[in-house]
Design an enzyme around this catalytic site. Sequence first.
Site, PDB file in Angstrom:
ATOM      1  N   ASP A 172       0.866  -1.170   0.000  1.00  0.00           N
ATOM      2  CA  ASP A 172       0.000   0.000   0.000  1.00  0.00           C
ATOM      3  C   ASP A 172       0.907   1.225   0.000  1.00  0.00           C
ATOM      4  O   ASP A 172       1.581   1.503   1.000  1.00  0.00           O
ATOM      5  CB  ASP A 172      -0.888  -0.021   1.250  1.00  0.00           C
ATOM      6  CG  ASP A 172      -1.800   1.199   1.354  1.00  0.00           C
ATOM      7  OD1 ASP A 172      -1.696   2.113   0.514  1.00  0.00           O
ATOM      8  OD2 ASP A 172      -2.606   1.241   2.303  1.00  0.00           O
ATOM      9  N   VAL A 173       0.938   1.972  -1.100  1.00  0.00           N
ATOM     10  CA  VAL A 173       1.889   3.082  -1.206  1.00  0.00           C
ATOM     11  C   VAL A 173       1.538   4.248  -0.293  1.00  0.00           C
ATOM     12  O   VAL A 173       2.342   5.178  -0.143  1.00  0.00           O
ATOM     13  CB  VAL A 173       2.033   3.578  -2.671  1.00  0.00           C
ATOM     14  CG1 VAL A 173       2.575   2.485  -3.564  1.00  0.00           C
ATOM     15  CG2 VAL A 173       0.727   4.154  -3.196  1.00  0.00           C
ATOM     16  N   TYR A 210      -6.295  16.056 -10.327  1.00  0.00           N
ATOM     17  CA  TYR A 210      -5.401  15.103 -10.978  1.00  0.00           C
ATOM     18  C   TYR A 210      -4.213  15.822 -11.615  1.00  0.00           C
ATOM     19  O   TYR A 210      -3.063  15.383 -11.487  1.00  0.00           O
ATOM     20  CB  TYR A 210      -6.184  14.316 -12.029  1.00  0.00           C
ATOM     21  CG  TYR A 210      -5.381  13.231 -12.701  1.00  0.00           C
ATOM     22  CD1 TYR A 210      -5.027  12.073 -12.009  1.00  0.00           C
ATOM     23  CD2 TYR A 210      -4.976  13.355 -14.030  1.00  0.00           C
ATOM     24  CE1 TYR A 210      -4.294  11.068 -12.629  1.00  0.00           C
ATOM     25  CE2 TYR A 210      -4.244  12.362 -14.655  1.00  0.00           C
ATOM     26  CZ  TYR A 210      -3.898  11.226 -13.953  1.00  0.00           C
ATOM     27  OH  TYR A 210      -3.168  10.240 -14.557  1.00  0.00           O
TER      28      TYR A 210
END
Length: 244
Positions: free
Chosen positions: A48-49, A140
Amino acid sequence: MGEFDGLVAAVTGGASGIGAAIVAALRERGARVAALDLTEVDDGVRVDVTDDESVRQGISAVVDRFGGLDIVVNNAGIGAQGTVADNDDAEWLRVLDVNLLGMVRVSRAALPHLRRSRAAAIVNVGSIAATAGLPQRALYSASKGAVAALTRAMAADHLREGIRVNCVHPGTADTPWIGRLLERADDPEAERAALQARQPHGRLVSPAEVAHAVVYLASPLATSTAGVGVAVDGGMQDLRLRPR
């Protein structure tokens, strides 16, 4: 003999889409590759980054399994839609945590091992959203713009340690995330046609094309390439073609 023979690579988000294409391309050229992802795959490591301890354990698992680490591809990322007014603070923090800080955590954990490599390279996966203004992509775009700046700073910090850092900027790619966006559109066919028309070559970018650029930047044959962002966008950033 492949140019990556004897080298070890870790690819975040390597279970699907662009990440899976990168894993396949590196393996085809002789690298031993671990896919770091929330989804477990063959020769992969669950990571899990957004969790520093998970990242450190994952990098250690790769080094223990393969005896070292030479290449890191920071590909894990999530999307976001909307103007600057449409996402609340929690969503901003969630996306930046994955798209930006995820790369920081993985690179930080990998650096001690990369410093021991004879062919160390980090490749970050950015986006056309980092270099061109796209509607409904404020959050984003901000996350990927930060990735572009981070790439240049990391390249300056680590080049003299023998670690090259570069970035790939895909255009709109034919990935599961785009597929989900199309499924939610009022007219999926019309939306796909609009996305294709937005790119001068008239189609979506394939994951394999992005992987090909990543392979070049990661290659020990590209030792004079550092701190660059390679566009894989069908000419979207720089070309201005007349309408068909």
